[in-house]
Design a protein around this motif. Structure first.
Motif, PDB file in Angstrom:
ATOM      1  N   SER A 112     -17.073   6.469  -2.972  1.00 40.59           N
ATOM      2  CA  SER A 112     -15.344   6.271  -2.640  1.00 40.59           C
ATOM      3  C   SER A 112     -14.324   7.664  -2.965  1.00 40.59           C
ATOM      4  N   SER A 113     -14.898   9.026  -3.311  1.00 34.63           N
ATOM      5  CA  SER A 113     -14.041   9.432  -2.942  1.00 34.63           C
ATOM      6  C   SER A 113     -13.310  10.857  -2.640  1.00 34.63           C
ATOM      7  N   LYS A 114     -13.689  10.116  -1.065  1.00 34.53           N
ATOM      8  CA  LYS A 114     -12.740  10.947   0.055  1.00 34.53           C
ATOM      9  C   LYS A 114     -11.940  10.679  -0.339  1.00 34.53           C
ATOM     10  N   ILE A 115     -11.943   8.861  -0.132  1.00 33.05           N
ATOM     11  CA  ILE A 115     -10.227   8.611   0.033  1.00 33.05           C
ATOM     12  C   ILE A 115      -9.749   8.144  -0.844  1.00 33.05           C
ATOM     13  N   ASP A 116      -9.758   8.866  -2.421  1.00 34.05           N
ATOM     14  CA  ASP A 116      -9.063   8.774  -3.398  1.00 34.05           C
ATOM     15  C   ASP A 116      -8.851  10.755  -3.188  1.00 34.05           C
ATOM     16  N   MET A 117      -9.675  11.646  -2.553  1.00 32.85           N
ATOM     17  CA  MET A 117      -8.754  12.975  -2.770  1.00 32.85           C
ATOM     18  C   MET A 117      -7.539  12.931  -1.858  1.00 32.85           C
ATOM     19  N   ILE A 118      -8.143  11.592  -0.471  1.00 28.45           N
ATOM     20  CA  ILE A 118      -6.684  11.689   0.435  1.00 28.45           C
ATOM     21  C   ILE A 118      -6.062  11.031   0.070  1.00 28.45           C
ATOM     22  N   SER A 119      -5.844   9.659  -0.335  1.00 35.69           N
ATOM     23  CA  SER A 119      -5.807   9.255   0.136  1.00 35.69           C
ATOM     24  C   SER A 119      -4.104   9.355  -1.392  1.00 35.69           C
ATOM     25  N   GLU A 120      -2.861   8.743  -1.046  1.00 36.78           N
ATOM     26  CA  GLU A 120      -1.757   9.009  -2.412  1.00 36.78           C
ATOM     27  C   GLU A 120      -1.819   7.715  -2.982  1.00 36.78           C
ATOM     28  N   CYS A 121      -2.236   6.694  -2.927  1.00 39.92           N
ATOM     29  CA  CYS A 121      -2.784   5.585  -2.974  1.00 39.92           C
ATOM     30  C   CYS A 121      -2.505   5.201  -4.510  1.00 39.92           C
ATOM     31  N   THR A 122      -1.934   5.235  -5.390  1.00 47.61           N
ATOM     32  CA  THR A 122      -1.848   5.347  -7.157  1.00 47.61           C
ATOM     33  C   THR A 122      -2.301   3.708  -7.047  1.00 47.61           C
ATOM     34  N   GLU A 123      -2.407   2.592  -6.468  1.00 46.41           N
ATOM     35  CA  GLU A 123      -2.796   1.363  -7.426  1.00 46.41           C
ATOM     36  C   GLU A 123      -3.702   1.013  -7.318  1.00 46.41           C
ATOM     37  N   LYS A 124      -4.790   0.384  -8.776  1.00 48.52           N
ATOM     38  CA  LYS A 124      -5.926   0.626  -8.800  1.00 48.52           C
ATOM     39  C   LYS A 124      -6.481  -0.294  -7.902  1.00 48.52           C
ATOM     40  N   TYR A 125      -7.930  -0.407  -7.860  1.00 45.86           N
ATOM     41  CA  TYR A 125      -8.578  -1.151  -6.777  1.00 45.86           C
ATOM     42  C   TYR A 125      -8.724  -2.522  -8.011  1.00 45.86           C
ATOM     43  N   VAL A 126      -8.442  -4.116  -7.949  1.00 49.98           N
ATOM     44  CA  VAL A 126      -8.519  -4.910  -8.194  1.00 49.98           C
ATOM     45  C   VAL A 126      -9.919  -5.469  -8.614  1.00 49.98           C
ATOM     46  N   THR A 127     -10.460  -6.045 -10.155  1.00 52.62           N
ATOM     47  CA  THR A 127     -11.910  -5.605 -10.203  1.00 52.62           C
ATOM     48  C   THR A 127     -12.555  -7.067  -9.311  1.00 52.62           C
ATOM     49  N   LEU A 128     -13.530  -6.887  -9.732  1.00 52.07           N
ATOM     50  CA  LEU A 128     -14.030  -8.202  -8.480  1.00 52.07           C
ATOM     51  C   LEU A 128     -13.893  -9.649  -9.118  1.00 52.07           C
ATOM     52  N   GLU A 129     -13.966  -9.351 -10.574  1.00 50.48           N
ATOM     53  CA  GLU A 129     -14.251 -10.891 -11.531  1.00 50.48           C
ATOM     54  C   GLU A 129     -12.618 -11.572 -11.038  1.00 50.48           C
ATOM     55  N   GLU A 130     -11.502 -10.610 -11.735  1.00 51.56           N
ATOM     56  CA  GLU A 130     -10.269 -10.941 -11.159  1.00 51.56           C
ATOM     57  C   GLU A 130      -9.819 -11.175  -9.867  1.00 51.56           C
ATOM     58  N   GLY A 131     -10.263 -10.380  -9.098  1.00 48.23           N
ATOM     59  CA  GLY A 131     -10.340 -10.582  -7.664  1.00 48.23           C
ATOM     60  C   GLY A 131     -10.289 -11.923  -6.611  1.00 48.23           C
ATOM     61  N   LEU A 132     -12.307 -12.196  -7.005  1.00 42.91           N
ATOM     62  CA  LEU A 132     -12.863 -13.343  -7.026  1.00 42.91           C
ATOM     63  C   LEU A 132     -12.551 -14.576  -7.492  1.00 42.91           C
ATOM     64  N   THR A 133     -11.741 -14.603  -8.453  1.00 42.78           N
ATOM     65  CA  THR A 133     -12.173 -16.520  -9.176  1.00 42.78           C
ATOM     66  C   THR A 133      -9.973 -15.962  -8.905  1.00 42.78           C
ATOM     67  N   LYS A 134      -9.057 -14.972  -8.478  1.00 39.49           N
ATOM     68  CA  LYS A 134      -7.590 -15.287  -8.187  1.00 39.49           C
ATOM     69  C   LYS A 134      -8.233 -15.897  -6.347  1.00 39.49           C
ATOM     70  N   CYS A 135      -8.674 -15.402  -5.326  1.00 43.42           N
ATOM     71  CA  CYS A 135      -9.460 -15.734  -4.379  1.00 43.42           C
ATOM     72  C   CYS A 135      -9.417 -17.383  -3.925  1.00 43.42           C
ATOM     73  N   LEU A 136     -10.712 -17.467  -5.377  1.00 46.84           N
ATOM     74  CA  LEU A 136     -11.123 -18.684  -4.897  1.00 46.84           C
ATOM     75  C   LEU A 136     -10.420 -19.945  -5.254  1.00 46.84           C
ATOM     76  N   GLU A 137      -9.821 -19.982  -6.597  1.00 48.42           N
ATOM     77  CA  GLU A 137      -9.265 -20.201  -7.652  1.00 48.42           C
ATOM     78  C   GLU A 137      -7.258 -20.698  -6.030  1.00 48.42           C
ATOM     79  N   GLN A 138      -7.239 -19.859  -5.452  1.00 48.99           N
ATOM     80  CA  GLN A 138      -6.168 -20.106  -4.549  1.00 48.99           C
ATOM     81  C   GLN A 138      -6.560 -21.012  -3.769  1.00 48.99           C
ATOM     82  N   PHE A 139      -7.722 -20.797  -3.282  1.00 47.66           N
ATOM     83  CA  PHE A 139      -8.350 -22.246  -1.811  1.00 47.66           C
ATOM     84  C   PHE A 139      -8.825 -23.397  -1.992  1.00 47.66           C
TER      85      PHE A 139
END
Length: 240
Positions: free
Chosen positions: A158-185
Motif C-alpha cells: 500500500s506504499s503508493k496510496i501512502d505517497m499520494i494521500s495526505e491522510c494522516t489517520e492510521k489504519y485501525v488494527t484488525l483486532e480493534e476494528g473487527l471487535t468494535k464492529c462485531l460487538e456493535q452488531f
C-alpha cells in the motif's frame, strides 16, 4: 471465461482503462473491507456464519482456507483515502491498492469472532471445518473466488496510496476494528440481510443440525429448505 464474478469483471474493466491510451482515470483496488454491516469469514458473509452462531448452530468453515493469510481493512479507513485522492493529479493514470499492511490467518479471525461472541452471549459457538472448499463452493456459487483468491496467501503493498494521500489517520488494527464492529452488531441487535435457505440447508447437512422452519419468513423458503436439507437434492446437483 464467461462469468460475472466480481474480480474477473473488474480485471477486464481495468484492462480497458490501461489500454485506452488516456490518463484521466484512477483505478482503486481495495481488498476485503468490513464494517458493522459486513463481517466476512473467508467467502462467507455474516448471513452465512454469524447468523448460525447467534442462533445456536455451528459455524461452518473450510480447512484449506483457514490456514491462509489475508488482510481486512476497515471501510472507514478506505473511504478516507479514496476521498483524499479525488482530484489529485498525481493519482491520475495510477492503479492504487488501499489496504492495511497487516496480515492474519483466517483461522485467527475465526477464533477472534468466536471469542467475541462467547463474551457477548455467554456461549462458545461450535465450529465445523470442511475439507474441500472448491467442491463446496459450487453450492455457494463462488467457485472462482475460492480457487483464485481465498486459497492463496494475501498481502498487499500500500506504499503508493501512502505517497499520494495526505491522510494522516492510521489504519485501525484488525483486532480493534473487527471487535468494535462485531460487538456493535450484537449489542444493537442489528438485523441480518436475506438468509439463504439453500446455504443454511447445506451447512446443516455437514454440521448435522437443523434450522427451525420458523426462521424462514415465506412458505416457499420453508419448502426449499426442506427439499435441500432432507432430500438428496444437493448431493445430486453438486456431486457432494
Amino acid at each position: 471465461m464467461k462469468t460475472d464474478e466480481y474480480a474477473l469483471t473488474k480485471a477486464r474493466q481495468e484492462n480497458i482503462l490501461l489500454s485506452s491510451g488516456k490518463k484521466n482515470w484512477t483505478i482503486i483496488r481495495p481488498y476485503i473491507t468490513y464494517n458493522v454491516e459486513r463481517l466476512q469469514l473467508g467467502v462467507y458473509e455474516k448471513e452465512n456464519w454469524l447468523y448460525r452462531a447467534l442462533h445456536g448452530r455451528s459455524i461452518v468453515f473450510n480447512k484449506d482456507v483457514a490456514d491462509k493469510f489475508t488482510t481486512m481493512t476497515y471501510g472507514y479507513d478506505v473511504a478516507l483515502r479514496i476521498a483524499d485522492i479525488i482530484g489529485k493529479e498525481k493519482a491520475l493514470g495510477e492503479a492504487i491498492h488501499i489496504t492495511t499492511a497487516e496480515t492474519i490467518k483466517w483461522m485467527d479471525i475465526l477464533n477472534l469472532y468466536v471469542s467475541i461472541i462467547e463474551k457477548k452471549i455467554g456461549k462458545k459457538p461450535r465450529i465445523c471445518l470442511l475439507n474441500n472448499s472448491v467442491n463446496t463452493s459450487k453450492v455457494f456459487g463462488n467457485e472462482y473466488q475460492i480457487k483464485y483468491d481465498r486459497l492463496y496467501n494475501r498481502s498487499f503493498d500500500s506504499s503508493k496510496i501512502d505517497m499520494i494521500s495526505e491522510c494522516t489517520e492510521k489504519y485501525v488494527t484488525l483486532e480493534e476494528g473487527l471487535t468494535k464492529c462485531l460487538e456493535q452488531f450484537i449489542d444493537e441487535k442489528r438485523k441480518f440481510l436475506g438468509i439463504s435457505c439453500k446455504l443454511q440447508a447445506y451447512m446443516d447437512i455437514v454440521a448435522r443440525e437443523r434450522t427451525p422452519l420458523s426462521e424462514f419468513t415465506t412458505f416457499k423458503q420453508k419448502i426449499k429448505y426442506i427439499i435441500c436439507r432432507y432430500t438428496p437434492f444437493l448431493s445430486w446437483k453438486y456431486k457432494l
